[in-house]
Design a protein around this motif. Structure first.
Motif, PDB file in Angstrom:
ATOM      1  N   VAL A   1       0.843  -1.203   0.000  1.00 32.86           N
ATOM      2  CA  VAL A   1       0.000   0.000   0.000  1.00 32.86           C
ATOM      3  C   VAL A   1       0.876   1.250   0.000  1.00 32.86           C
ATOM      4  CG1 VAL A   1      -1.707   1.306   1.312  1.00 32.86           C
ATOM      5  CG2 VAL A   1      -1.913  -1.172   1.137  1.00 32.86           C
ATOM      6  N   LEU A   2       1.924   1.238   0.804  1.00 33.61           N
ATOM      7  CA  LEU A   2       2.866   2.356   0.831  1.00 33.61           C
ATOM      8  C   LEU A   2       3.579   2.491  -0.510  1.00 33.61           C
ATOM      9  CD1 LEU A   2       4.522   4.549   2.282  1.00 33.61           C
ATOM     10  CD2 LEU A   2       6.046   2.723   3.084  1.00 33.61           C
ATOM     11  N   GLN A   3       4.054   1.390  -1.061  1.00 33.34           N
ATOM     12  CA  GLN A   3       4.787   1.424  -2.332  1.00 33.34           C
ATOM     13  C   GLN A   3       3.915   1.995  -3.439  1.00 33.34           C
ATOM     14  OE1 GLN A   3       5.745  -2.677  -2.794  1.00 33.34           O
ATOM     15  NE2 GLN A   3       7.369  -2.687  -1.235  1.00 33.34           N
ATOM     16  N   ARG A   4       2.681   1.504  -3.525  1.00 34.94           N
ATOM     17  CA  ARG A   4       1.791   1.906  -4.616  1.00 34.94           C
ATOM     18  C   ARG A   4       1.435   3.394  -4.528  1.00 34.94           C
ATOM     19  NH1 ARG A   4      -1.319  -1.909  -3.783  1.00 34.94           N
ATOM     20  NH2 ARG A   4      -2.880  -0.951  -2.435  1.00 34.94           N
ATOM     21  N   ASN A   5       1.058   3.835  -3.346  1.00 32.82           N
ATOM     22  CA  ASN A   5       0.626   5.221  -3.201  1.00 32.82           C
ATOM     23  C   ASN A   5       1.794   6.203  -3.243  1.00 32.82           C
ATOM     24  OD1 ASN A   5      -2.448   5.319  -2.574  1.00 32.82           O
ATOM     25  ND2 ASN A   5      -1.698   3.588  -1.396  1.00 32.82           N
ATOM     26  N   ALA A   6       2.949   5.814  -2.698  1.00 29.84           N
ATOM     27  CA  ALA A   6       4.109   6.703  -2.744  1.00 29.84           C
ATOM     28  C   ALA A   6       4.619   6.861  -4.178  1.00 29.84           C
ATOM     29  CB  ALA A   6       5.211   6.169  -1.844  1.00 29.84           C
TER      30      ALA A   6
END
Length: 430
Positions: free
Chosen positions: A227-232
């Motif tokens: 989730v962090l990877q995708r949104n960042a």
């Protein structure tokens, strides 16, 4: 399942003492105002570089440090200071960090030493990372069903601060000098520290680690949290487009047929800031389960905006900029507002997703998210400068289009995969 149990590499507990105080509309407005004011410390120096360099007798090759060091300091603060949100009581940490920021800005105002000034603005930039302590604090005070709206409202202040920092600094410095700007910023930060001390609730996270291990966990979170990877990644790409546009628009507006002076560019920035009004709407879309649709719509709006600005600034499609300069300016303003709207939609929904993750890691997750999209902004500015020298305004719009196009494709792929996963779920048995 407990998110920390799924990932044994994490070094934090999964419980925290959430703030009992409710995030009222008045407190939300205050949070938004606070982050909007503080973020000016990072961007306001850009139009002041020339006057500061002349006043402090900086060599031409060092003058760029005036604009660069606050942002380098901010990046350092994201890594070294923001993770403390997951270790120390938040109210005291926020107040003390902001008070230090005020002190460093005051030093920058009074010093005649080049070295002391540059060190002071670097440290003020690091302390300005208190912004990323305030956002998770606001998120923790909001109920989960309204967290997207709360983050969106606070983020609207952040985006307004970024967009208004350059014209505000230009006006203050033009009227009473660049030192007055730093004095004004120091005074405002000091007053904010006092109000935050009185208004913020205590928020004490419960952790099972020490500071060095907390820093090491940053890489673990970045490596293991999709989730962090995708949104960042998405936020970094759209921030690259945003930065490319705002880095070069002043250069284009200074050229014929526009021939804007600094005040004209400042007014343009004020008009373009209108796009930030969609921030609360984006948060509400996330709260109502429309996150994917809103993200894709935001990216499409950005792509259309970049085409419009190519028409208005470079004459795409046979449009004559010199014959219709007023219409061209109107299209550029509309395009800038639409571009900003798409950027804040992506960032607001990305932040909402981040703040719905593990509360015990909220400070580090926000720091990582912002750190990654600042990298995207730096790359956008760098490519924008190169594109401007090689192909003028057409090159700048092409850079923005490329950044946004990649973000759009990634979000579209994610939406298709999400739809397929839902379609493959077995029907519930009666």
């Amino acid at each position: 399942m407990n998110p920390s149990a799924e990932n044994p590499a994490r070094v934090v507990a999964t419980q925290e003492a959430e703030a009992p105080q409710e995030l009222t509309p008045l407190l939300t407005l205050f949070f938004a105002t606070a982050v909007g004011v503080i973020v000016m410390n990072l961007f306001a120096a850009q139009p002041l570089t020339g006057s500061i360099g002349r006043s402090l007798h900086l060599a031409p090759e060092l003058a760029g440090l005036v604009a660069m060091l606050p942002q380098l300091g901010y990046a350092a603060g994201l890594v070294l200071l923001v993770p403390l949100c997951d270790l120390l009581e938040n109210r005291r940490l926020i107040v003390r960090t902001l008070a230090c920021c005020a002190v460093f800005l005051a030093i920058a105002m009074f010093t005649d030493s080049r070295g002391v000034f540059l060190l002071a603005i670097f440290l003020a930039g690091a302390a300005s990372s208190v912004i990323q302590m305030l956002v998770p604090m606001a998120a923790s005070m909001a109920s989960e069903s309204h967290r997207g709206r709360a983050v969106g409202n606070v983020m609207s202040g952040l985006m307004f601060g970024i967009l208004l920092s350059r014209p505000a600094a230009s006006v203050i410095a033009g009227a009473i000098g660049w030192r007055a700007f730093y004095g004004f910023a120091a005074l405002i930060d000091a007053l904010l520290a006092v109000v935050l001390y009185l208004k913020l609730p205590d928020r004490l996270p419960v952790v099972a680690t020490r500071y060095p291990a907390l820093l090491r966990s940053l890489w673990t979170l970045l490596r293991t949290e999709p989730v962090l990877q995708r949104n960042a990644a998405s936020a970094a790409l759209v921030m690259g487009a945003f930065s490319a546009f705002w880095t070069a628009i002043g250069l284009r507006l200074a050229q014929p047929p526009f021939s804007f002076d600094m005040n004209g560019v400042a007014l343009f920035a004020l008009a373009g800031a209108a796009g930030a009004i969609v921030t609360p709407l984006a948060g509400r879309a996330g709260d109502h389960g429309m996150e994917r649709k809103a993200l894709i719509a935001g990216h499409l709006i950005m792509l259309v905006a970049l085409v419009v600005m190519g028409v208005a600034g470079a004459g795409w499609g046979g449009f004559s900029v010199s014959t219709h300069p007023a219409l061209a300016v109107a299209l550029l303003v509309a395009g800038a507002a639409a571009l900003d709207a798409g950027v804040v939609t992506d960032q607001t929904l990305g932040r909402r997703a981040i703040n719905l993750m593990d509360p015990a890691a909220r400070g580090r997750l926000n720091g990582l998210f912002v750190g990654v999209f600042f990298v995207g902004g730096a790359l956008g500015a760098m490519f924008s400068g190169a594109a401007w020298s090689l192909a003028g305004w057409t090159g700048v719009c092409a850079v923005g289009f490329a950044f946004t196009g990649v973000a759009f494709v990634l979000r579209l792929i994610g939406a298709v995969r999400g739809t397929l996963r839902v379609a493959r779920r077995p029907s519930p048995t009666r």
